[in-house]
Write a protein that holds these residues in place. Sequence first.
Motif, mmCIF file in Angstrom:
data_model
loop_
_atom_site.group_PDB
_atom_site.id
_atom_site.type_symbol
_atom_site.label_atom_id
_atom_site.label_comp_id
_atom_site.label_asym_id
_atom_site.label_seq_id
_atom_site.Cartn_x
_atom_site.Cartn_y
_atom_site.Cartn_z
ATOM 1 N N LEU A 86 0.964 -1.456 -0.029
ATOM 2 C CA LEU A 86 0.049 0.013 0.006
ATOM 3 C C LEU A 86 0.784 1.324 -0.017
ATOM 4 C CD1 LEU A 86 -3.102 0.449 0.149
ATOM 5 C CD2 LEU A 86 -2.944 0.582 2.415
ATOM 6 N N HIS A 155 -0.316 -7.813 1.496
ATOM 7 C CA HIS A 155 -0.521 -7.446 3.167
ATOM 8 C C HIS A 155 0.449 -8.241 3.751
ATOM 9 C CE1 HIS A 155 -2.003 -7.055 7.183
ATOM 10 N NE2 HIS A 155 -2.509 -6.017 6.832
ATOM 11 N N ARG A 157 0.276 -10.390 5.949
ATOM 12 C CA ARG A 157 -0.552 -11.580 6.501
ATOM 13 C C ARG A 157 -1.094 -12.460 5.332
ATOM 14 N NH1 ARG A 157 -2.385 -12.385 11.770
ATOM 15 N NH2 ARG A 157 -2.243 -10.564 13.226
ATOM 16 N N ASN A 160 -2.037 -10.181 -2.131
ATOM 17 C CA ASN A 160 -3.214 -9.710 -2.873
ATOM 18 C C ASN A 160 -4.238 -9.659 -2.163
ATOM 19 O OD1 ASN A 160 -1.861 -9.615 -5.408
ATOM 20 N ND2 ASN A 160 -2.402 -11.577 -5.840
ATOM 21 N N MET A 161 -4.245 -9.229 -0.489
ATOM 22 C CA MET A 161 -5.275 -9.163 0.087
ATOM 23 C C MET A 161 -6.173 -7.922 0.147
ATOM 24 S SD MET A 161 -5.956 -12.004 2.241
ATOM 25 C CE MET A 161 -5.480 -13.457 1.659
ATOM 26 N N ILE A 162 -5.585 -6.989 -0.274
ATOM 27 C CA ILE A 162 -6.017 -5.448 -0.568
ATOM 28 C C ILE A 162 -6.037 -5.191 -2.190
ATOM 29 C CG2 ILE A 162 -5.942 -3.365 0.079
ATOM 30 C CD1 ILE A 162 -6.466 -5.389 2.531
ATOM 31 N N LEU A 329 -5.565 -19.048 4.823
ATOM 32 C CA LEU A 329 -5.872 -17.470 4.591
ATOM 33 C C LEU A 329 -6.544 -17.518 3.112
ATOM 34 C CD1 LEU A 329 -3.616 -14.962 6.168
ATOM 35 C CD2 LEU A 329 -6.462 -15.287 6.262
ATOM 36 N N LYS A 331 -8.000 -16.757 -0.437
ATOM 37 C CA LYS A 331 -9.516 -16.155 -0.575
ATOM 38 C C LYS A 331 -10.513 -17.037 -1.192
ATOM 39 C CE LYS A 331 -7.657 -12.757 -3.227
ATOM 40 N NZ LYS A 331 -6.171 -13.071 -3.118
ATOM 41 N N TRP B 93 -8.361 -3.290 7.882
ATOM 42 C CA TRP B 93 -7.973 -4.549 6.986
ATOM 43 C C TRP B 93 -7.192 -5.607 8.186
ATOM 44 C CZ3 TRP B 93 -6.398 -0.650 2.923
ATOM 45 C CH2 TRP B 93 -7.264 -0.474 1.947
ATOM 46 N N LEU B 97 -7.830 -9.461 8.743
ATOM 47 C CA LEU B 97 -6.857 -10.492 8.341
ATOM 48 C C LEU B 97 -6.646 -10.951 9.767
ATOM 49 C CD1 LEU B 97 -4.848 -8.489 5.586
ATOM 50 C CD2 LEU B 97 -5.783 -10.752 5.539
ATOM 51 N N ASN B 102 -12.634 -14.205 5.707
ATOM 52 C CA ASN B 102 -12.512 -14.453 4.222
ATOM 53 C C ASN B 102 -13.471 -13.654 3.520
ATOM 54 O OD1 ASN B 102 -15.104 -15.706 4.062
ATOM 55 N ND2 ASN B 102 -14.207 -17.475 5.081
ATOM 56 N N ARG B 103 -13.614 -13.876 2.029
ATOM 57 C CA ARG B 103 -14.301 -12.945 1.139
ATOM 58 C C ARG B 103 -15.923 -13.180 1.515
ATOM 59 N NH1 ARG B 103 -13.134 -14.732 -4.781
ATOM 60 N NH2 ARG B 103 -11.069 -13.754 -4.388
ATOM 61 N N CYS B 125 -12.325 -2.940 -0.908
ATOM 62 C CA CYS B 125 -11.216 -3.436 -1.111
ATOM 63 C C CYS B 125 -10.553 -4.482 -0.413
ATOM 64 C CB CYS B 125 -9.974 -2.400 -1.214
ATOM 65 S SG CYS B 125 -10.330 -0.857 -2.091
ATOM 66 N N TYR B 126 -11.388 -4.989 0.609
ATOM 67 C CA TYR B 126 -10.801 -6.364 1.413
ATOM 68 C C TYR B 126 -11.126 -7.506 0.312
ATOM 69 C CZ TYR B 126 -10.104 -9.867 4.758
ATOM 70 O OH TYR B 126 -9.525 -11.094 5.607
ATOM 71 N N GLN B 127 -9.873 -8.125 0.000
ATOM 72 C CA GLN B 127 -10.078 -9.253 -0.875
ATOM 73 C C GLN B 127 -10.815 -8.874 -2.223
ATOM 74 O OE1 GLN B 127 -10.527 -13.109 0.895
ATOM 75 N NE2 GLN B 127 -9.457 -12.527 2.730
ATOM 76 N N ARG B 128 -10.483 -7.714 -2.526
ATOM 77 C CA ARG B 128 -11.206 -7.109 -3.720
ATOM 78 C C ARG B 128 -12.743 -7.010 -3.829
ATOM 79 N NH1 ARG B 128 -7.832 -10.711 -6.400
ATOM 80 N NH2 ARG B 128 -5.521 -9.622 -6.697
#
Lengths: 370, 370
Positions: A86, A155, A157, A160-162, A329, A331, B93, B97, B102-103, B125-128
């Motif tokens: 970020l 991130h 953790r 591609n989490m954000i 974790l 996605k 975020w 995490l 999860n999404r 924006c969390y996990q797109r």
Amino acid sequence: MTASSASPYQRLHVELDARRYPIHVGPGLLDTPDMLVPYLAGRQVMIVTNETVAPLYLERLKRTLSGDDRDVREVILPDGEHTKTLASVERIWDALLAAGFNRRCTLVALGGGVIGDMAGYAAACYQRGVAFVQVPTTLLSQVDSSVGGKTGVNHPRGKNMIGAFWQPRAVLIDTDTLATLPGRELAAGLAEVIKYGLIQDAGFLAWLEARMSSLRGLDVEALTDAILRSCAIKAEIVARDETEQGQRALLNLGHTFGHAIEAHQGYGNWLHGEAVGAGMLMAATLSQRLGWLSSEDMARVETLVASAGLPVTVPAAMSADDFLAAMRLDKKNIDGRLRLVLLSGLGEACVYDDTPPDMLKALLDEFPRA
Amino acid sequence: MTASSASPYQRLHVELDARRYPIHVGPGLLDTPDMLVPYLAGRQVMIVTNETVAPLYLERLKRTLSGDDRDVREVILPDGEHTKTLASVERIWDALLAAGFNRRCTLVALGGGVIGDMAGYAAACYQRGVAFVQVPTTLLSQVDSSVGGKTGVNHPRGKNMIGAFWQPRAVLIDTDTLATLPGRELAAGLAEVIKYGLIQDAGFLAWLEARMSSLRGLDVEALTDAILRSCAIKAEIVARDETEQGQRALLNLGHTFGHAIEAHQGYGNWLHGEAVGAGMLMAATLSQRLGWLSSEDMARVETLVASAGLPVTVPAAMSADDFLAAMRLDKKNIDGRLRLVLLSGLGEACVYDDTPPDMLKALLDEFPRA
């Protein structure tokens, strides 16, 4: 996906209704204003690139984009997956605001997947969304991250989490850029190329087995064909499932294992494509243990991955628990249930959430280490 | 926009095709699981709130959302516009995490516009992109920021510069929460209510003139009517122009001037609604000078804004150049051309990019200071 050969360049379209966009593939695109300028939203242009790519192509691209009173600027970020944060995206936003750029500006990503993902995310969220054009300069970004609108950053953790789904106005793939690509990066790109054959196209897989040495030798015709076929497969899948509700998840073959390796090793020490290469072998091995691949199928996968110059072992320092902790974790998981992309055959993939835990544990314990 | 009175609560819908969502308005919603639980995506729920609102409503909302094996957690941020930063969103975020969400998780915004904007951006924006529900607890957020999907944060160089369009699954407006709202916050909310009358509905404007003292006296029936009419006007405009290509810009009446005041004074020293109140007077004055409002019209606008308890002067320390510098960064501007929302009549607005520079400068020089 539609293909055309009316222009001197090859072209296909990603069909996403109002957000439909073209992918142009060919030599010399970087120097061709007619192929780039029509995709700019207004006169404000910010090129996002990195310290490795800038000396090679930045001045050429600036020259191509200049003229007609356009205000063309650049942000040059450090290189490498560890910079996909970020904080780097904030540098892009700071540059846009310092330049006084408004919502009619255009961000142009010049570089590999990391640059494309960050520039795309910066475009998605600058003033709630501005125009974005991809000029990918690595094989991996040309066949993978430049198609489909996934943008974002890592991130601590998880990878591609954000991020956001944000489609480019166009993708320009100048095949001349592959001439400067290091061999390790080429192999990493080939991992994603092989993936398309494995999940969807047994014919393409056979073509890759026959052409692997041409590809590694930077044969432009073979590379152009491989890029077009890869983009076509991805574009078709993305058009059917833009926001990954179903089939798009198949594009993640090898990625759940691969992301675990990348996270454990520290982003950038293994290239993304290298981790996907090893991860695809793990997924194929699990598929074989489930009885879905024959030992002949498995041998073909191993040979192809090895012939691309990709790793066929995982890091000695990684335990089964290291894998499992990172994989939890992912996605794709739903309400805590692990979901894996596996091969139901060569050229056929599925999302499977019923792998016996003992079988997964045994795979993770037994997979070759180096 | 559709209205219904079949349930004990008032309801309308924001019509955005696949992203259509309801706004429920009424007393006691916070304690009614049937009004909240249907909008959760899965069993993981993260409530985002602040240190002012948490002691008032957090435990009640947690109780309402619990049960059925749901994992309900919270992030409690500091209060105030100055906290509307990317760093605060990163805390959300980090919490998601750390919880391993999860999404399929859902973010619930409990608070005013700042909380809603940040929780919405975090969800975008969390996990797109994950599910998002708004429970706005201030009049301003109930009539403005909870409708329309604008999310984001401020940047030192400008308000709302980083963000996304992200629609909630539902907006739950519990009118009981207004009982605890400080008077200054109530007035700030009334600024946006007045705005809807000014830009679109002369009848509503007359209703507001008649009911202003009831509204300031927290008459629940009058407030409910004002909220519903405001949300209906906004929902109708947003449905026609989700991403602000045209008509949606009219919702920014007073905001270009107002944002300049907020930025100059430091976010949070003037409330957003206060700055919009003064900004609407500036826009009305400019409209009068252009010959579009009569002096009677102008007097009505001044009286209404003053009767809502809003400022009718701008800060003494702000010069015309201070205004112009901030206004040049406004997101409505196109290729450097200043665009303002003005009143073509009472109940009628337009976007105008041809204000004579001398006239604007004179307005900025002459507008009353305090």
